[in-house]
Motif scaffolding. Structure first.
Motif, mmCIF file in Angstrom:
data_model
loop_
_atom_site.group_PDB
_atom_site.id
_atom_site.type_symbol
_atom_site.label_atom_id
_atom_site.label_comp_id
_atom_site.label_asym_id
_atom_site.label_seq_id
_atom_site.Cartn_x
_atom_site.Cartn_y
_atom_site.Cartn_z
ATOM 1 N N UNK A 293 0.837 -1.204 0.000
ATOM 2 C CA UNK A 293 0.000 0.000 0.000
ATOM 3 C C UNK A 293 0.872 1.254 0.000
ATOM 4 N N UNK A 294 1.886 1.283 0.863
ATOM 5 C CA UNK A 294 2.794 2.429 0.910
ATOM 6 C C UNK A 294 3.584 2.550 -0.391
ATOM 7 N N UNK A 295 3.976 1.434 -0.983
ATOM 8 C CA UNK A 295 4.687 1.439 -2.256
ATOM 9 C C UNK A 295 3.808 2.042 -3.348
ATOM 10 N N UNK A 296 2.538 1.687 -3.344
ATOM 11 C CA UNK A 296 1.616 2.236 -4.338
ATOM 12 C C UNK A 296 1.468 3.734 -4.231
ATOM 13 N N UNK A 297 1.425 4.244 -3.012
ATOM 14 C CA UNK A 297 1.273 5.685 -2.812
ATOM 15 C C UNK A 297 2.591 6.418 -3.027
ATOM 16 N N UNK A 298 3.672 5.891 -2.493
ATOM 17 C CA UNK A 298 4.942 6.614 -2.501
ATOM 18 C C UNK A 298 5.709 6.469 -3.814
ATOM 19 N N UNK A 299 5.534 5.388 -4.556
ATOM 20 C CA UNK A 299 6.303 5.186 -5.776
ATOM 21 C C UNK A 299 5.424 5.189 -7.029
ATOM 22 N N UNK A 300 4.353 4.414 -7.022
ATOM 23 C CA UNK A 300 3.545 4.291 -8.228
ATOM 24 C C UNK A 300 2.779 5.567 -8.561
ATOM 25 N N UNK A 301 2.281 6.278 -7.558
ATOM 26 C CA UNK A 301 1.512 7.495 -7.820
ATOM 27 C C UNK A 301 2.349 8.558 -8.535
ATOM 28 N N UNK A 302 3.538 8.909 -8.032
ATOM 29 C CA UNK A 302 4.341 9.885 -8.777
ATOM 30 C C UNK A 302 4.806 9.355 -10.139
ATOM 31 N N UNK A 303 5.041 8.055 -10.233
ATOM 32 C CA UNK A 303 5.446 7.471 -11.511
ATOM 33 C C UNK A 303 4.349 7.621 -12.553
ATOM 34 N N UNK A 304 3.121 7.327 -12.184
ATOM 35 C CA UNK A 304 1.991 7.476 -13.103
ATOM 36 C C UNK A 304 1.833 8.939 -13.507
ATOM 37 N N UNK A 305 1.961 9.853 -12.547
ATOM 38 C CA UNK A 305 1.824 11.279 -12.846
ATOM 39 C C UNK A 305 2.919 11.752 -13.803
ATOM 40 N N UNK A 306 4.145 11.332 -13.578
ATOM 41 C CA UNK A 306 5.247 11.751 -14.448
ATOM 42 C C UNK A 306 5.110 11.169 -15.855
ATOM 43 N N UNK A 307 4.665 9.944 -15.960
ATOM 44 C CA UNK A 307 4.459 9.341 -17.281
ATOM 45 C C UNK A 307 3.352 10.081 -18.024
ATOM 46 N N UNK B 282 -5.051 -3.561 -3.580
ATOM 47 C CA UNK B 282 -5.238 -4.895 -4.162
ATOM 48 C C UNK B 282 -4.072 -5.797 -3.810
ATOM 49 N N UNK B 283 -2.856 -5.265 -3.929
ATOM 50 C CA UNK B 283 -1.667 -6.085 -3.600
ATOM 51 C C UNK B 283 -1.623 -6.409 -2.108
ATOM 52 N N UNK B 284 -2.054 -5.488 -1.263
ATOM 53 C CA UNK B 284 -2.081 -5.771 0.174
ATOM 54 C C UNK B 284 -3.115 -6.841 0.494
#
Length: 63
Positions: free
Chosen positions: A13-27, A55-57
Motif C-alpha cells: 500500500x505504501x509502495x503504491x502511494x509513494x512510488x507508483x503514484x508519482x510514476x503514473x503522474x510523471x508518465x 489490491x496487492x495488500x
C-alpha cells in the motif's frame, strides 16, 4: 515487533502511494496525457497507486 510487522503488511500500500503514484503522474505529463474527470495527474496517480496498493495488500502479491 508488532509495529514492524504491521508496516511490512501494509508495504504494498505504501509502495503504491509513494512510488507508483508519482510514476503514473510523471508518465502522464511526459506523454502529454490528460487525466479523466478534470483531475490533476498527481491526483489520478494517487487513485491508481492506492487501488493497486490495496489490491496487492489484500491479495498478498502483486501478480
Amino acid at each position: 515487533m508488532s509495529v514492524v510487522k504491521s508496516l511490512f503488511f501494509f508495504g504494498p500500500f505504501f509502495f503504491g502511494i509513494a512510488f507508483l503514484a508519482p510514476l503514473v503522474a510523471q508518465v502522464m505529463l511526459r506523454l502529454d496525457l490528460n487525466a479523466p474527470f478534470a483531475l490533476s495527474p498527481i491526483q489520478f496517480g494517487l487513485i491508481i497507486g492506492t487501488v493497486l496498493g490495496l489490491i496487492a495488500t489484500y491479495r498478498g502479491k502483486w501478480i
